[in-house]
Design an enzyme around this catalytic site. Structure first.
Site, PDB file in Angstrom:
ATOM      1  N   VAL A 132       1.023  -1.175   0.012  1.00 27.29           N
ATOM      2  CA  VAL A 132       0.011   0.102   0.004  1.00 27.29           C
ATOM      3  C   VAL A 132       0.974   1.206   0.045  1.00 27.29           C
ATOM      4  O   VAL A 132       1.792   1.327   0.770  1.00 27.29           O
ATOM      5  CB  VAL A 132      -1.070   0.111   1.229  1.00 27.29           C
ATOM      6  CG1 VAL A 132      -1.889   1.237   1.335  1.00 27.29           C
ATOM      7  CG2 VAL A 132      -1.660  -1.070   1.310  1.00 27.29           C
ATOM      8  N   GLY A 134       3.381   2.312  -1.803  1.00 25.77           N
ATOM      9  CA  GLY A 134       4.912   2.429  -2.162  1.00 25.77           C
ATOM     10  C   GLY A 134       5.661   2.670  -0.775  1.00 25.77           C
ATOM     11  O   GLY A 134       5.783   1.815   0.133  1.00 25.77           O
ATOM     12  N   GLY A 187       4.831   6.546 -19.898  1.00 21.21           N
ATOM     13  CA  GLY A 187       5.036   5.163 -18.968  1.00 21.21           C
ATOM     14  C   GLY A 187       4.391   5.301 -17.523  1.00 21.21           C
ATOM     15  O   GLY A 187       4.574   4.599 -16.769  1.00 21.21           O
ATOM     16  N   GLU A 190      -0.274   2.230 -17.559  1.00 24.34           N
ATOM     17  CA  GLU A 190      -0.195   0.957 -17.879  1.00 24.34           C
ATOM     18  C   GLU A 190      -0.599   1.151 -19.284  1.00 24.34           C
ATOM     19  O   GLU A 190      -1.878   1.719 -19.553  1.00 24.34           O
ATOM     20  CB  GLU A 190      -0.770  -0.124 -17.007  1.00 24.34           C
ATOM     21  CG  GLU A 190      -0.347  -0.404 -15.886  1.00 24.34           C
ATOM     22  CD  GLU A 190       0.957  -0.882 -15.623  1.00 24.34           C
ATOM     23  OE1 GLU A 190       1.294  -1.869 -16.658  1.00 24.34           O
ATOM     24  OE2 GLU A 190       1.789  -0.906 -14.569  1.00 24.34           O
ATOM     25  N   LYS A 205      -6.294  -1.540  -2.084  1.00 22.92           N
ATOM     26  CA  LYS A 205      -5.487  -1.155  -1.099  1.00 22.92           C
ATOM     27  C   LYS A 205      -6.100  -0.428   0.281  1.00 22.92           C
ATOM     28  O   LYS A 205      -5.741  -0.487   1.293  1.00 22.92           O
ATOM     29  CB  LYS A 205      -4.677   0.281  -1.558  1.00 22.92           C
ATOM     30  CG  LYS A 205      -3.428  -0.286  -2.450  1.00 22.92           C
ATOM     31  CD  LYS A 205      -2.966   0.944  -3.205  1.00 22.92           C
ATOM     32  CE  LYS A 205      -1.896   0.546  -4.293  1.00 22.92           C
ATOM     33  NZ  LYS A 205      -1.649   1.823  -5.129  1.00 22.92           N
ATOM     34  N   GLY A 302       6.910   3.088  -8.225  1.00 20.95           N
ATOM     35  CA  GLY A 302       8.154   3.214  -8.847  1.00 20.95           C
ATOM     36  C   GLY A 302       8.998   2.255  -8.180  1.00 20.95           C
ATOM     37  O   GLY A 302       8.926   1.769  -7.002  1.00 20.95           O
TER      38      GLY A 302
END
Ligand code: HSE
Length: 425
Positions: A132, A134, A187, A190, A205, A302
């Protein structure tokens, strides 16, 4: 020095980040934590594919059992993503007495009860901070740092892709489809954006965060969900004129045992701390009875931000004398003591396309009055189309069901509902 042997399931973007961070952190592992980490095996689909960094001979494998059945491997790090085969692999690793560190929100949201039960049975750890938001340590905050709180409200911008799209639409005035294409070219979205733009990613999440916040299982199907695919640049612009900013908000609220969990486009006043969280950033704003208001903000995706959460969990997993698990009854069914309501009370923004004829405004306001909904503002906009007007109205706080009844009572011959957007404070 404690020697720890680990295996990876996956070596895509996130796995590469984890490999790099572990390599880069050797000195700190040794000096801060007295740990020596060896990555023994990495499961990949294609062992011949170039990875852009060097790996020792023989580390890559395309056989899951090389990771899951190796008795030297103590900790398995999973970043395959998706429900299967990841869930089966995590279960197998736990069953074989290995602690698992995962970034997998889908496996957690859908199978948490099975995974936790197996971890407890085998007396191993299950760590999932990276599942959740990052790098933002929201799992640890909910589970430990705010343990002395009853959390009654949590708002999250927990999907970077949709936050980027909505921020960019607000900044440029461009329509959704064009901004989505731009995000795909960069990018940032998706090629198949469904999971992000339909709100699934945020709903997984939210089910995890709400379970921890409310100390009861909030299952994924209990999360009401609407994505951003129908959001228009026009609504964003009209909202701005009223001092409102549009976000895909994940909302969890609790009053007594009544709980609401929902993900949908939401207008916030521009003075709200979350209204200023733009681009691909994530943030969680919450209120606890003792801590009061709090906001956590950071990178929600990321390679390196996600690796930050995974490798921090790895350190915790490797150094824990006892592995801790959430203390609520983690069952397949939603916690029976929680009363999940879909009749939440909130303010609404509506955009209507109406025929420009005598009495239309009176008839519209009559439908709301009959449901005891008080209109806060009502503005008529010129559409440039003869005989049609756009009416933008906001309501005072009203129950969702009453609002839906009012909308259904509008005569479609004279008035079409173009958008309904909830407004939170
Ligand atoms: N796709 C997610 C996002 C990141 O855009 O925030 C992974 O959960």
């Amino acid at each position: 020095m404690q020697k720890v042997t680990i295996g990876f399931l996956g070596c895509g973007n996130i796995g590469s980040g984890v490999w790099k961070l572990i390599s880069d952190f050797r000195y700190e592992f040794a000096h801060r934590h007295q740990l020596e980490i060896t990555v023994k095996k990495i499961l990949v689909r294609d062992v011949t594919k170039p990875r852009g960094f060097s790996l020792p001979e023989g580390v890559l494998t395309d056989r899951a059992e090389d990771v899951l059945e190796d008795s030297e491997i103590q900790i398995v790090m999973e970043f395959l993503g998706g429900e299967y085969p990841a869930t089966s692999y995590i279960l197998q690793a736990l069953h074989n007495g290995k602690t698992v560190v995962t970034a997998n929100k889908v496996a957690l949201a859908l199978h948490w009860h099975e995974l936790q039960a197996e971890a407890v049975r085998q007396q191993v750890g299950l760590y999932y901070e990276a599942s959740v938001c990052g790098a933002i340590p929201v799992i640890d905050v909910l589970q430990h740092s705010l343990g002395a709180n009853r959390i009654d409200k949590l708002y999250g911008i927990i999907n970077g892709t949709t936050n980027y799209i909505l921020s960019r639409m607000a900044e440029t005035g461009l329509p959704y489809e064009q901004v989505l294409q731009e995000a795909q070219q960069l990018g940032l979205a998706e090629p198949d954006p469904a999971s992000d733009v339909e709100g699934l990613d945020a709903a997984y999440k939210l089910s995890i965060m709400a379970s921890l916040a409310f100390h009861g299982r909030v299952t994924f199907p209990k999360v009401y969900r609407e994505g951003i695919t129908r959001v228009t640049d026009q609504d964003i612009a009209f909202g701005r004129e009223m001092g409102l900013v549009l976000k895909l908000l994940a909302i969890a609220k609790r009053t007594g045992n009544q709980v609401e969990v929902r993900v949908h486009p939401t207008f916030l006043p521009k003075s709200h701390p979350l209204a200023r969280v733009d681009g691909s950033f994530n943030a969680v704003y919450l209120h606890g009875h003792a801590c009061q208001e709090m906001m956590l903000q950071g990178r929600g995706a990321g390679d390196m931000p996600t690796a930050s959460a995974l490798v921090s969990d790895l350190i915790r997993a490797a150094t824990a004398s006892v592995h801790q698990h959430p203390t609520f009854r983690n069952t397949e069914q939603p916690d029976p003591s929680l009363d999940f309501s879909q009749n939440w009370v909130t303010r609404y923004y509506l955009r209507l396309s109406c025929s420009d004829s005598v009495g239309v405004l009176a008839r519209v306001s009559d439908c709301f009055a009959k449901e005891n909904i008080s209109i806060a503002t009502m503005v008529q906009k010129d559409t440039g189309m003869p005989g049609r007007v756009t009416i933008v109205l906001t309501t005072h706080a009203a129950p969702e069901l009453a609002l839906q009844h009012a909308i259904h009572a509008l005569d479609t011959q004279i008035c079409r509902v173009e958008s309904v957007i909830r407004v939170e404070e």
